[in-house]
Motif scaffolding. Structure first.
Motif, mmCIF file in Angstrom:
data_model
loop_
_atom_site.group_PDB
_atom_site.id
_atom_site.type_symbol
_atom_site.label_atom_id
_atom_site.label_comp_id
_atom_site.label_asym_id
_atom_site.label_seq_id
_atom_site.Cartn_x
_atom_site.Cartn_y
_atom_site.Cartn_z
ATOM 1 N N LEU A 60 -25.529 44.873 -9.181
ATOM 2 C CA LEU A 60 -25.583 44.758 -10.777
ATOM 3 C C LEU A 60 -25.096 43.625 -11.365
ATOM 4 N N PRO A 61 -25.474 43.075 -12.579
ATOM 5 C CA PRO A 61 -25.172 41.843 -13.064
ATOM 6 C C PRO A 61 -23.844 41.933 -13.606
ATOM 7 N N PHE A 62 -23.222 40.689 -13.631
ATOM 8 C CA PHE A 62 -21.814 40.773 -14.267
ATOM 9 C C PHE A 62 -21.966 39.449 -15.348
ATOM 10 N N PRO A 63 -21.574 39.854 -16.696
ATOM 11 C CA PRO A 63 -21.520 41.271 -17.289
ATOM 12 C C PRO A 63 -22.715 41.969 -17.000
ATOM 13 N N LEU A 64 -22.332 43.329 -17.063
ATOM 14 C CA LEU A 64 -23.370 44.341 -16.790
ATOM 15 C C LEU A 64 -24.419 44.568 -17.911
ATOM 16 N N VAL A 65 -23.813 44.833 -19.255
ATOM 17 C CA VAL A 65 -24.850 45.154 -20.418
ATOM 18 C C VAL A 65 -25.152 43.947 -21.050
ATOM 19 N N ASP A 66 -26.433 43.814 -21.359
ATOM 20 C CA ASP A 66 -26.895 42.802 -22.440
ATOM 21 C C ASP A 66 -26.513 43.319 -23.897
ATOM 22 N N GLU A 67 -26.922 44.452 -24.215
ATOM 23 C CA GLU A 67 -27.057 44.829 -25.513
ATOM 24 C C GLU A 67 -27.209 46.415 -25.537
ATOM 25 N N ILE A 68 -26.305 47.064 -26.522
ATOM 26 C CA ILE A 68 -26.650 48.394 -26.869
ATOM 27 C C ILE A 68 -27.078 48.128 -28.272
ATOM 28 N N ALA A 69 -28.203 48.717 -28.645
ATOM 29 C CA ALA A 69 -28.741 48.754 -30.170
ATOM 30 C C ALA A 69 -29.912 49.916 -30.031
ATOM 31 N N ASN A 70 -30.228 50.464 -31.290
ATOM 32 C CA ASN A 70 -31.247 51.392 -31.572
ATOM 33 C C ASN A 70 -31.339 52.346 -30.448
ATOM 34 N N ALA A 71 -30.094 52.875 -30.148
ATOM 35 C CA ALA A 71 -30.032 54.022 -29.005
ATOM 36 C C ALA A 71 -30.445 53.838 -27.732
ATOM 37 N N ASN A 72 -30.507 52.310 -27.486
ATOM 38 C CA ASN A 72 -30.723 51.930 -25.849
ATOM 39 C C ASN A 72 -30.004 50.740 -25.443
ATOM 40 N N MET A 73 -29.427 50.807 -24.162
ATOM 41 C CA MET A 73 -28.682 50.045 -23.538
ATOM 42 C C MET A 73 -29.294 49.112 -22.318
ATOM 43 N N ALA A 74 -29.620 47.855 -22.794
ATOM 44 C CA ALA A 74 -30.230 46.975 -21.831
ATOM 45 C C ALA A 74 -29.355 46.450 -21.019
ATOM 46 N N TRP A 75 -29.650 46.366 -19.581
ATOM 47 C CA TRP A 75 -28.880 45.712 -18.766
ATOM 48 C C TRP A 75 -28.914 44.086 -18.664
ATOM 49 N N ASN A 76 -28.267 43.515 -18.364
ATOM 50 C CA ASN A 76 -28.559 42.016 -18.047
ATOM 51 C C ASN A 76 -29.661 41.901 -16.940
ATOM 52 N N PRO A 77 -30.255 40.833 -16.753
ATOM 53 C CA PRO A 77 -31.276 40.849 -15.616
ATOM 54 C C PRO A 77 -30.750 41.223 -14.381
ATOM 55 N N LEU A 78 -31.549 42.196 -13.590
ATOM 56 C CA LEU A 78 -30.995 42.238 -12.192
ATOM 57 C C LEU A 78 -31.982 41.318 -11.158
ATOM 58 N N ASP A 79 -31.367 40.812 -10.190
ATOM 59 C CA ASP A 79 -31.986 39.831 -9.408
ATOM 60 C C ASP A 79 -32.784 40.716 -8.296
ATOM 61 N N PRO A 80 -33.726 40.105 -8.109
ATOM 62 C CA PRO A 80 -34.670 40.536 -6.924
ATOM 63 C C PRO A 80 -34.107 41.244 -5.725
#
Length: 140
Positions: A60-80
């Motif tokens: 998982l990316p570090f840092p892990l989370v890009d944003e929590i907004a509108n009841a949604n948690m988006a992870w930072n991009p994951l590598d292939p």
């Protein structure tokens, strides 16, 4: 009509932050929590033992989370990732950096499937490169 209890976004965001915090225990630049992509269907109880094959592990990316907004948690991009085995990916499991503590299980499917984890392909051979296009957790 069934009873329904709906949460306000403030509470949904707190729950999402609790998930991110739990996944992040021990997570650092050099020691990553992981997403495992497995065959078959997830167990009925999240984190229960499974006999399904782990097709791919993704740091998982570090840092892990890009944003929590509108009841949604988006992870930072994951590598292939590269498939370790052949099979059809059916679900994912989030595991802390210790490699054993399960945080939760999730849906996985093709791009456009509306799964929590959306992949470039789900029917894979060992050595196949798999791109993760979406990794979100949404509160309804």
């Amino acid at each position: 009509m069934a009873d329904i209890f709906r949460l306000v976004n403030r509470v949904k965001h707190a729950r999402l932050q609790a998930i991110a915090t739990d996944v992040s225990v021990g997570h650092s630049e050099g020691n990553r929590a992981q997403l495992w992509l497995l065959t078959g269907s997830p167990p009925l109880i999240a984190g229960a033992a499974t006999v399904e094959t782990v097709i791919m592990t993704v740091d998982l990316p570090f840092p892990l989370v890009d944003e929590i907004a509108n009841a949604n948690m988006a992870w930072n991009p994951l590598d292939p990732g590269i498939a370790l085995d052949a099979g059809t990916i059916g679900w994912g499991r989030f595991v802390r950096a210790d490699g054993t503590t399960v945080v939760g299980d999730c849906s996985a499917g093709l791009q456009g499937s509306n799964s929590m984890i959306e992949l470039s392909q789900v029917d894979v051979l060992a050595g196949t490169i798999i791109t993760i296009s979406i990794a979100n957790i949404a509160e309804l």
